[in-house]
Motif scaffolding. Structure first.
Motif, PDB file in Angstrom:
ATOM      1  N   UNK A  30       0.803  -1.221   0.000  1.00  0.00           N
ATOM      2  CA  UNK A  30       0.000   0.000   0.000  1.00  0.00           C
ATOM      3  C   UNK A  30       0.840   1.276   0.000  1.00  0.00           C
ATOM      4  N   UNK A  31       2.115   1.165   0.324  1.00  0.00           N
ATOM      5  CA  UNK A  31       2.963   2.349   0.429  1.00  0.00           C
ATOM      6  C   UNK A  31       4.123   2.388  -0.561  1.00  0.00           C
ATOM      7  N   UNK A  32       4.539   1.255  -1.048  1.00  0.00           N
ATOM      8  CA  UNK A  32       5.774   1.159  -1.828  1.00  0.00           C
ATOM      9  C   UNK A  32       5.808   2.087  -3.043  1.00  0.00           C
ATOM     10  N   UNK A  33       4.671   2.330  -3.672  1.00  0.00           N
ATOM     11  CA  UNK A  33       4.691   3.155  -4.881  1.00  0.00           C
ATOM     12  C   UNK A  33       5.164   4.585  -4.627  1.00  0.00           C
ATOM     13  N   UNK A  34       5.004   5.084  -3.416  1.00  0.00           N
ATOM     14  CA  UNK A  34       5.488   6.428  -3.100  1.00  0.00           C
ATOM     15  C   UNK A  34       7.020   6.470  -3.048  1.00  0.00           C
ATOM     16  N   UNK A  35       7.658   5.326  -2.933  1.00  0.00           N
ATOM     17  CA  UNK A  35       9.114   5.273  -2.774  1.00  0.00           C
ATOM     18  C   UNK A  35       9.829   4.656  -3.974  1.00  0.00           C
ATOM     19  N   UNK A  36       9.079   4.310  -5.009  1.00  0.00           N
ATOM     20  CA  UNK A  36       9.635   3.571  -6.149  1.00  0.00           C
ATOM     21  C   UNK A  36      10.762   4.324  -6.850  1.00  0.00           C
TER      22      UNK A  36
END
Length: 118
Positions: A30-36
């Motif tokens: 749920x959060x990883x895309x903000x850090x990709x």
């Protein structure tokens, strides 16, 4: 407020907590895309400096204002809650007292309006 910084273990404690937190959020579906596409090592350094300043440690944070840094990220309340919760869990897992963990959550809650954009 310095007691929170000390309770977190000072610079070494924050370094560990931030590393654990980012290890978790960068693999969280749920959060990883903000850090990709982010330099996570650089982000960790900013986060350590910000948290140290926020919790009574050295005032070394020289980054952009929170609202400016997060203005185009479309961060939701749910994502904010999840990342703060992840940090609080990491702190608890590292043996930080429940009182200090709650104080961290309360302090970070004051930043919600500057971070949440959706």
């Amino acid at each position: 407020m310095n007691e929170i910084y000390d309770e977190l273990g000072g610079a070494d404690g924050l370094r560990t907590a931030v590393s654990v937190m980012y290890g978790r959020v960068t693999t969280d579906d749920e959060l990883a895309h903000w850090f990709a596409d982010i330099d996570v090592d650089r982000l960790k350094a900013h986060q350590r400096a910000f948290l140290a300043a926020a919790f009574g440690g050295p005032q070394l944070f020289g980054g952009r204002a929170l609202a400016q840094a997060h203005s185009d990220l479309e961060i939701t309340d749910a994502a904010f809650d999840r990342i703060v919760g992840t940090l609080m869990t990491a702190l608890a897992d590292l043996g930080v007292s429940n009182e200090a963990v709650i104080a961290v959550g309360q302090r970070l809650e004051t930043t919600r309006a500057d971070i949440v954009r959706v």
